[in-house]
Each structure stands twice: as structure tokens, then as C-alpha cells.
Design a protein around this motif. Structure first.
Motif, mmCIF file in Angstrom:
data_model
loop_
_atom_site.group_PDB
_atom_site.id
_atom_site.type_symbol
_atom_site.label_atom_id
_atom_site.label_comp_id
_atom_site.label_asym_id
_atom_site.label_seq_id
_atom_site.Cartn_x
_atom_site.Cartn_y
_atom_site.Cartn_z
ATOM 1 N N LEU A 1 -31.167 132.614 64.148
ATOM 2 C CA LEU A 1 -31.872 132.356 63.128
ATOM 3 C C LEU A 1 -32.712 131.065 63.483
ATOM 4 C CD1 LEU A 1 -29.599 134.209 61.786
ATOM 5 C CD2 LEU A 1 -29.491 132.749 59.858
ATOM 6 N N GLU A 2 -33.971 131.207 62.975
ATOM 7 C CA GLU A 2 -35.046 130.044 63.395
ATOM 8 C C GLU A 2 -35.972 129.746 62.200
ATOM 9 O OE1 GLU A 2 -36.414 130.637 67.513
ATOM 10 O OE2 GLU A 2 -38.445 130.724 66.544
ATOM 11 N N GLU A 3 -36.163 128.373 62.092
ATOM 12 C CA GLU A 3 -36.971 127.846 61.199
ATOM 13 C C GLU A 3 -38.428 128.644 61.639
ATOM 14 O OE1 GLU A 3 -39.191 123.634 60.369
ATOM 15 O OE2 GLU A 3 -37.932 124.273 62.077
ATOM 16 N N GLN B 1 -51.359 128.784 64.648
ATOM 17 C CA GLN B 1 -52.129 129.854 65.598
ATOM 18 C C GLN B 1 -51.202 130.002 66.938
ATOM 19 O OE1 GLN B 1 -54.976 131.581 65.201
ATOM 20 N NE2 GLN B 1 -56.272 130.246 64.024
ATOM 21 N N GLU B 2 -51.159 131.312 67.096
ATOM 22 C CA GLU B 2 -50.497 131.562 68.756
ATOM 23 C C GLU B 2 -51.349 131.764 69.724
ATOM 24 O OE1 GLU B 2 -47.406 134.837 68.180
ATOM 25 O OE2 GLU B 2 -47.311 134.427 66.037
ATOM 26 N N ILE B 3 -50.871 131.228 70.805
ATOM 27 C CA ILE B 3 -51.609 131.297 72.117
ATOM 28 C C ILE B 3 -50.548 131.642 73.087
ATOM 29 C CG2 ILE B 3 -53.550 129.845 71.472
ATOM 30 C CD1 ILE B 3 -52.236 127.620 73.191
ATOM 31 N N LEU C 1 -42.393 129.407 71.105
ATOM 32 C CA LEU C 1 -41.795 130.469 70.310
ATOM 33 C C LEU C 1 -40.771 131.405 71.033
ATOM 34 C CD1 LEU C 1 -44.719 132.131 67.968
ATOM 35 C CD2 LEU C 1 -42.933 130.352 67.086
ATOM 36 N N GLU C 2 -41.153 131.452 72.280
ATOM 37 C CA GLU C 2 -40.532 132.236 73.222
ATOM 38 C C GLU C 2 -41.048 132.285 74.486
ATOM 39 O OE1 GLU C 2 -41.357 136.716 73.540
ATOM 40 O OE2 GLU C 2 -43.432 136.528 73.236
ATOM 41 N N TYR C 3 -40.315 132.647 75.571
ATOM 42 C CA TYR C 3 -40.561 132.717 77.187
ATOM 43 C C TYR C 3 -40.720 133.990 77.369
ATOM 44 C CZ TYR C 3 -40.442 127.680 77.775
ATOM 45 O OH TYR C 3 -40.746 126.213 77.647
HETATM 46 P P1 AMP Z 1 -41.177 136.334 69.933
HETATM 47 O O1 AMP Z 1 -40.552 137.690 70.570
HETATM 48 O O2 AMP Z 1 -39.918 135.088 69.585
HETATM 49 O O3 AMP Z 1 -42.209 135.728 70.457
HETATM 50 O O4 AMP Z 1 -41.565 136.602 68.453
HETATM 51 C C1 AMP Z 1 -42.424 137.731 68.045
HETATM 52 C C2 AMP Z 1 -43.445 137.143 67.224
HETATM 53 O O5 AMP Z 1 -42.807 136.806 66.035
HETATM 54 C C3 AMP Z 1 -44.328 136.044 67.546
HETATM 55 O O6 AMP Z 1 -45.096 136.353 68.224
HETATM 56 C C4 AMP Z 1 -44.639 135.367 66.145
HETATM 57 O O7 AMP Z 1 -45.690 136.237 65.751
HETATM 58 C C5 AMP Z 1 -43.481 135.717 65.226
HETATM 59 N N1 AMP Z 1 -42.484 134.524 65.493
HETATM 60 C C6 AMP Z 1 -41.322 134.337 66.372
HETATM 61 N N2 AMP Z 1 -40.850 132.954 66.117
HETATM 62 C C7 AMP Z 1 -41.444 132.797 64.794
HETATM 63 C C8 AMP Z 1 -41.361 131.376 64.206
HETATM 64 N N3 AMP Z 1 -40.088 130.508 64.430
HETATM 65 N N4 AMP Z 1 -42.237 130.993 62.952
HETATM 66 C C9 AMP Z 1 -43.158 132.204 62.727
HETATM 67 N N5 AMP Z 1 -43.201 133.267 63.527
HETATM 68 C C10 AMP Z 1 -42.490 133.581 64.397
#
Ligand code: AMP
Ligand code: GLY
Length: 415
Positions: A180-182, A187-189, A276-278
Motif C-alpha cells: 500500500l503506497e502513498e 510527470q512520469e519518465i 515508482l518502480e525498478y
Molecule cells: P509500477 O508498476 O509500480 O510502475 O506502477 C504502474 C503505474 O502505476 C505507474 O507507471 C504509475 O502510472 C502508477 N503508479 C505506481 N505507483 C504510483 C504512486 N505511488 N503514485 C501514483 N501513481 C503510481
């Protein structure tokens, strides 16, 4: 060099063409390949052991892995045991992608900024954990769920349902644990860094378009298009440099002994940059755009990566924008239409647009004019790529002229 490229999508097609461009290439081999199988010699195999053994017999020097699945299944561990170098991490470091809790702990240990989070295993903890958030948190399956393991809920009720669904077995083992994440806003890159065990070489950021169409409620996909490079302003650049230094320090401190890609999914927010992720591979479709803009010899980069000499590479990036538009098939991502003949691929040539095959099946027979025949065979069918001014218009002209039943694509792929 004799190189084995693993994977069947448009990302791998782009990698195959880039590898073929290299004067260092002696021979390209392909495994689990796609409709671009004519770019090299295909090696058939039952399992990774057999593939590694056959590759050894053929004198393959280097394995390049595209998708996450073989990486997660430990293909690189096996090749390394057979003495073949890999561009792709071993199963220990692949966990940065395959376990979100592993990635979160890595970030926390190393002072890398990421959203506040809790890990849950037990549905009984959902309600009390939700109370710790001021606004509805993002719900994530811990493991790999083919890009479907993240829900960004609009309200607490939705968050609760998603969390229950996940822990109730929606993705089997992959959602036995959830995060569960805040929620972050910005903008995503996408950022691809190459790691050689000592040096981190980072390519300029790109952006992918994850939603199926322009509507906010559209489902997420593997990616419907990409643009490269994304320019950051001075403020963002400072955060970016600071993040990359932290990532490098983290990999050094943790003695990360692999050669591969670290793909950081970053959110550029008002108060700086968060991870957000690796992922531990090149992204799809960002790679199609990126390789079009990268002017270096890719095998020179890969061989320096193997030798731990990435610090000697000077990146050469074209100073024109690159666009990649994905043509998909109706029903994607749930149930794409398959088996439709793809016609008028020549249109791409007319506009100087590169066509990369993903969900495409090549027929062995030719049509009455002696042309090769191609049929749709998956959700994302083609990636259309071009760089330079006017490139975007040319791609859309080609996209309109290439024909198959069920063709869908986004018209808003742009910087
Ligand atoms: P992830 O696989 O963790 O990158 O999540 C897939 C997509 O979910 C991301 O590209 C974001 O668009 C959205 N997302 C993931 N985590 C968040 C977050 N903490 N806040 C807002 N959007 C998120
Ligand atoms: N473009 C997102 C991914 O490759 O996962």
C-alpha cells in the motif's frame, strides 16, 4: 562477437537491427524470437540449459535478454555458469523488478526517495493500514503480474476492494504480499542506466504512454507509444543527478555484481524526483525510440559493460526528437483480435518510417505478387519509429495507410 538475442517483441526487433549495425558483430543468433527471425540464425531449445549448451557449442560470446520472464526465471545464472557473458542481471538482482518489497527495502536502505508504504500479507490488516493514509493509497502486488498488478484507486472503498482482491489470490503467488503506497502526482519518465559492476551509464530519459487511449479511465497497457529524449529543467536536472548518484552508491555499496540494465520508473513531482518502480531490462516501447536516437555502436557499449569499462563510453545522442507509435489490435489488453492479414506495410518505407514487429506472424507462403505475408498475432502488433522534424506526421501517415482489421493506436503520442 557472436551474440544471442532472446525475445520476440518490437523491443527485441529494435535491438536486433541495432546489433546488426555494429562492425563488431560476427554473427547474430536468436532465441524465442518473433517475425524478425530473418535477422539472424534461430536456435531452438527445450529449456535454458539446452539453449546455453547449444550457444556454447556455437561459440556465442554474449547473451542479450529482452523480456522480464526469462530474467526472472534465471536465464542469466545458467548462461554465466556456462561461461557466457550476459546483458541481464542474475536472479538475485532481478528481484529489484520481480519483488516490489525487495525494491522498496533497497531504496530505503540507500536513502533513495520513494513513496511512503506498508507491506501486507494478511487481509485482516487492510483496514487498519488504510487508516494510516490521508488519501487513498496505490495498491500493488509484490510480484510480477504482467503489468496488471497496480491499482490507483479514486477512493478508500476501491482501495480496500483492490487490496482484498489481491490478497485473496488474484495473482496467485505474485499477490501473496501487497504494497500500500502513498499516491504521488507528477510527470512520469523512464530512465535506462547500464551497470557494469562499477560504473553506471545513464541514457537520457524517455516517456511511454501506458494508457490504451487518451481517456483518463482507459486501461493500462504494456505501452502504446514513446518519445525520446525528454528534457528536464534545471531544477529537475539537479534532482535527477542526485538520484543517479544515490543509485550508483547503492549498487556499489551492495556489491551488485551483474551486467545489465536498471530501468528506473521515476515520478517528477513538485518537490523533486521519486522512484515508482525498478525494471531490470530495457523498456518496451521506450527502447524502440531510444535506439533510434542512440548513435553509438551498441556492441561497443555492451562489450565495455562486460569489461567494466563503461566509464570510457561517450554517449552520442541525435539532437532530434524520436517518436514511436504502437499499432495494436482491438480487444487489447484483455483479448486482442488475432489472425488478420497486415497489408500495405510498404507505406512505412514511403515515409521513411521503421516498422518493428511485435504480435506478428509471418506466413511461409507469399502473395501473388511475391510479397511476404504477415498476420496479427498479439495485442501490440507493430511499433512505428522515426526521428527528426516532421517524423511524427510521417509516422501517423504510415499508421493510417498500414491496414489490418482491428487496428487501433493513439493519436496523441508527442512531447
Ligand atoms: P509500477 O508498476 O509500480 O510502475 O506502477 C504502474 C503505474 O502505476 C505507474 O507507471 C504509475 O502510472 C502508477 N503508479 C505506481 N505507483 C504510483 C504512486 N505511488 N503514485 C501514483 N501513481 C503510481
Ligand atoms: N514501458 C514499460 C515497460 O517496459 O515495462
Amino acid at each position: 562477437m557472436k551474440v544471442l538475442l532472446y525475445g520476440s517483441g518490437a523491443r527485441e526487433h529494435a535491438l536486433a537491427l541495432k546489433i546488426l549495425d555494429s562492425p563488431l558483430l560476427e554473427k547474430l543468433y536468436l532465441a524465442d524470437t518473433g517475425a524478425f527471425c530473418n535477422t539472424g540464425e534461430v536456435i531452438e531449445f527445450k529449456d535454458y540449459f539446452e539453449l546455453a549448451q547449444k550457444s556454447g557449442e556455437k561459440g556465442v560470446d554474449l547473451l542479450v535478454v529482452g523480456p522480464e520472464k526469462p530474467l526472472g526465471e534465471g536465464i542469466c545464472d545458467i548462461f554465466l555458469k556456462y561461461g557466457i557473458n550476459t546483458i541481464g542481471a542474475d536472479s538475485n538482482w532481478v528481484r529489484l523488478e520481480s519483488s516490489k518489497s525487495f525494491a522498496k527495502e533497497f531504496m530505503q536502505r540507500n536513502g533513495i526517495r520513494t513513496a511512503k508504504y506498508f507491506v501486507l500479507k494478511n487481509a485482516g490488516e487492510i483496514e487498519s493500514t488504510l487508516k494510516k493514509f490521508d488519501s487513498p493509497p496505490v495498491i500493488k502486488a509484490d510480484g510480477l503480474a504482467s503489468g496488471k498488478g497496480v491499482v490507483v484507486p479514486e477512493n478508500f472503498e476501491e482501495a480496500k476492494c483492490a487490496a482484498r482482491d489481491f490478497l485473496g489470490g488474484k495473482f496467485a503467488q505474485a499477490s501473496e504480499r501487497i504494497i500500500l503506497e502513498e499516491r504521488l502526482f507528477g510527470q512520469e519518465i523512464s530512465v535506462f542506466s547500464l551497470w557494469d559492476g562499477k560504473n553506471l551509464l545513464t541514457l537520457p530519459p524517455s516517456r511511454d504512454f501506458k494508457k490504451l487511449n487518451e481517456k483518463a479511465a482507459a486501461p493500462n497497457t504494456g505501452g502504446m507509444g514513446a518519445v525520446f529524449p525528454i528534457n528536464l529543467n534545471e531544477y529537475e536536472k539537479k534532482w535527477f543527478e542526485c538520484y543517479l548518484q544515490k543509485l550508483k552508491n547503492a549498487l556499489v555499496n551492495e556489491k551488485a555484481d551483474f551486467r545489465g540494465v536498471v530501468y528506473s520508473g521515476l515520478m517528477v513531482c513538485k518537490d523533486g524526483i521519486y522512484v515508482l518502480e525498478y525494471n531490470m531490462r530495457f523498456g518496451d516501447p521506450e527502447t524502440q525510440a531510444l535506439l533510434c536516437g542512440l548513435q553509438n555502436d551498441i556492441l561497443d557499449i555492451f562489450s565495455k559493460m562486460i569489461e567494466g569499462r563503461l566509464d570510457e563510453v561517450a554517449l552520442k545522442i541525435a539532437d532530434t526528437p524520436v517518436y514511436c507509435v504502437v499499432l495494436a489490435s482491438s480487444g487489447y489488453p484483455a483479448k486482442p483480435l488475432r489472425g488478420m492479414e497486415i497489408k500495405n506495410l510498404e507505406a512505412a518505407k514511403k515515409y521513411g518510417v521503421e516498422v518493428l514487429f511485435a504480435g506478428v506472424k509471418k506466413e511461409t507462403s507469399r502473395d501473388i505478387c511475391g510479397r511476404e505475408r504477415y498476420f496479427t498475432n498479439g495485442g501490440r502488433v507493430l511499433s512505428l519509429v522515426k526521428s527528426g522534424f516532421g517524423a511524427r506526421e510521417d509516422i501517423y501517415k504510415a499508421a493510417d495507410e498500414i491496414m489490418y482489421e482491428g487496428k487501433i493506436f493513439r493519436r496523441d503520442i508527442d512531447f
